[in-house]
Design an enzyme around this catalytic site. Structure first.
Site, PDB file in Angstrom:
ATOM      1  N   SER A 159       0.811  -1.214   0.000  1.00 49.30           N
ATOM      2  CA  SER A 159       0.000   0.000   0.000  1.00 49.30           C
ATOM      3  C   SER A 159       0.850   1.272   0.000  1.00 49.30           C
ATOM      4  O   SER A 159       1.509   1.578  -0.985  1.00 49.30           O
ATOM      5  CB  SER A 159      -0.952  -0.047   1.201  1.00 49.30           C
ATOM      6  OG  SER A 159      -1.903   0.989   1.137  1.00 49.30           O
ATOM      7  N   ASP A 199      10.274   5.546 -10.254  1.00 49.61           N
ATOM      8  CA  ASP A 199       9.931   6.246 -11.489  1.00 49.61           C
ATOM      9  C   ASP A 199      10.735   7.527 -11.674  1.00 49.61           C
ATOM     10  O   ASP A 199      10.971   7.967 -12.800  1.00 49.61           O
ATOM     11  CB  ASP A 199       8.435   6.557 -11.526  1.00 49.61           C
ATOM     12  CG  ASP A 199       7.594   5.335 -11.893  1.00 49.61           C
ATOM     13  OD1 ASP A 199       8.179   4.241 -12.043  1.00 49.61           O
ATOM     14  OD2 ASP A 199       6.370   5.477 -12.020  1.00 49.61           O
ATOM     15  N   LYS A 226      -0.789  -4.048  -3.361  1.00 48.13           N
ATOM     16  CA  LYS A 226      -2.085  -3.448  -3.005  1.00 48.13           C
ATOM     17  C   LYS A 226      -2.116  -2.028  -3.555  1.00 48.13           C
ATOM     18  O   LYS A 226      -1.571  -1.104  -2.972  1.00 48.13           O
ATOM     19  CB  LYS A 226      -2.298  -3.423  -1.495  1.00 48.13           C
ATOM     20  CG  LYS A 226      -3.651  -2.819  -1.092  1.00 48.13           C
ATOM     21  CD  LYS A 226      -3.795  -2.723   0.410  1.00 48.13           C
ATOM     22  CE  LYS A 226      -5.128  -2.070   0.780  1.00 48.13           C
ATOM     23  NZ  LYS A 226      -5.197  -0.648   0.369  1.00 48.13           N
TER      24      LYS A 226
END
Length: 425
Positions: free
Chosen positions: A289, A300, A314
């Site tokens: 999460s 990224d 998740k």
């Protein structure tokens, strides 16, 4: 039964009167399931072998409806709603474990560090078969949470099937107050700081900034190892503010629900607390999460090298909606996406370097690998002042951590070499 049907009919007429030109066939289809529900409710209420109140029947129906949606949507009773608020505020009573319902099985996502569950050897991926001798097969997630939690000093007996085990184990765990110290740190070498986040509650960013500020008072930070292993997640805003500490500009994460126009972007902003040193992040299957939001943003943006194993996966966002009677519902309302537009729901974040953890040969359970005590906390009260003995103890602590953790050893070597690696690029 007639009264119930009459109320449904009145409601149908009201909806028709305010709807934009609906057809009669559409409305008939829409309210037919409600009529069927009303009929079943009336039949059960008057004919079931035991007397059950209408409120209990409706509550159970709501529970079933929500829990059929996905493993994370659920009904919260008044007590459940209160407990959830306590769990994100920094302290509650229980055994310290994050669980989920997957395909009807109660699964351990991650035990919280320094808690009874962690010390009892529960691990990510364990299946909880029974709670105090009662099967978990037909109970809801919140019912399981309620049964596991309890007053400090009382025991709960869990029947656990460990991953790859063929026989279940019964584990007796004594409940305790679970204070969530979510940010912990340890100097590994001069200028290299190990920073572990155990979960994302209301205090996480503040505690992390304090740990960094305390270290910077007497040292020059040269490199950072961020440890998100076995961090089950928590609050979205805390994940964003943690990532924002290491990313000075650009998108951190965005969430999007069924309506594409509902997209919400969370961006980084330059601030005084920004940390720009070389960085390695440790992840594993217990990183879930909010941990995955941070890991995905760092990856990224090419801000950190990720080492370890694929994360939990998740990628959904739950909204807690309070109801008028003090209860609430936890409803999955959106998916979150990394800055590159990738959803990690059921996929997870892959590390840049896949490097599984290998437990020390002398301790396959390795339950003390991340144990911190009062003496390990930043700015703890010293017994005999700040002296060479205290420095030697800290160095010995770091050495023991490195000796028992192959992923951490690799992380240390890489964070020291990152400046040179970037030069080669």
């Amino acid at each position: 039964m007639r009264k119930t049907l009459w109320l449904v009919a009145i409601l149908a007429l009201f909806v028709i009167s305010v709807a934009p030109q609906p057809t009669e066939a559409v409305n008939e289809d829409r309210f037919e399931p409600l009529r069927r529900f009303s009929q079943v409710l009336d039949l059960v209420e008057h004919n079931y072998v035991k007397d059950i109140s209408r409120k209990e029947l409706v509550d159970d129906a709501v529970k079933g409806m929500l829990e059929q949606l996905d493993p994370h949507s659920t009904f919260l009773s008044t007590d459940d709603f209160k407990e959830m608020q306590e769990a994100t505020s920094g302290e509650f009573s229980g055994i310290g474990i994050e669980i989920s319902m997957e395909k009807g099985r109660l699964i351990v996502i991650s035990p919280i560090e320094d808690t009874p569950a962690y010390k009892a050897g529960l691990k990510a991926g364990d299946i909880i078969l029974e709670i105090n001798g009662e099967s978990t097969q037909s109970i809801s997630l919140m019912e399981a949470v309620s049964k596991i939690r309890g007053k400090r000093g009382t025991d709960v007996i869990l029947t656990i099937l460990h991953k790859d085990a063929t026989k279940p184990d019964k584990v007796t765990i004594t409940r305790d107050t679970i204070p969530i110290i979510s940010a912990k740190s340890q100097e590994l070498e001069d200028g290299i700081l190990y920073l572990r986040l155990t979960r994302f509650n209301e205090n996480t960013t503040r505690e992390m900034h304090k740990a960094l500020a305390d270290y910077n008072k007497d040292h020059t930070l040269k490199g950072l190892i961020l440890d998100l292993r076995n961090n089950p997640g928590g609050l979205l805003k805390q994940a964003v503010s943690v990532a924002d500490t290491f990313i000075d500009k650009g998108l951190i994460v965005y969430i999007e629900g069924r309506d594409k126009a509902s997209r919400m972007d969370y961006d980084a902003a330059e601030q005084a607390t920004d940390v720009n040193v070389p960085m390695v992040t440790l992840i594993n299957a217990g990183s879930a999460s909010a941990s995955e939001i941070v890991a995905g943003a760092l990856k990224d943006h090419d801000r950190s090298l990720l080492i370890g194993e694929r994360t939990f996966g998740k990628g959904s966002v739950q909204t807690i909606i309070p109801m008028a009677d003090g209860s609430g519902i936890k409803l999955t309302t959106a998916l979150y996406y990394t800055p590159s537009g990738r959803s990690i729901q059921a996929e997870g974040i892959d590390p840049d370097i896949l490097y599984p953890f290998v437990a020390p040969a002398d301790d396959k359970d390795d339950t003390d690998r991340f144990i911190f005590r009062e003496k390990d906390l930043n700015r703890h009260l010293e017994n005999n002042g700040h002296d060479t003995k205290a420095i030697a103890e800290r160095n010995e602590k770091a050495k023991k951590m490195l000796d028992r953790d192959n992923q951490l050893r690799l992380g240390l070597q890489l964070v020291k070499g990152l400046p040179r690696i970037k030069e080669i690029k």
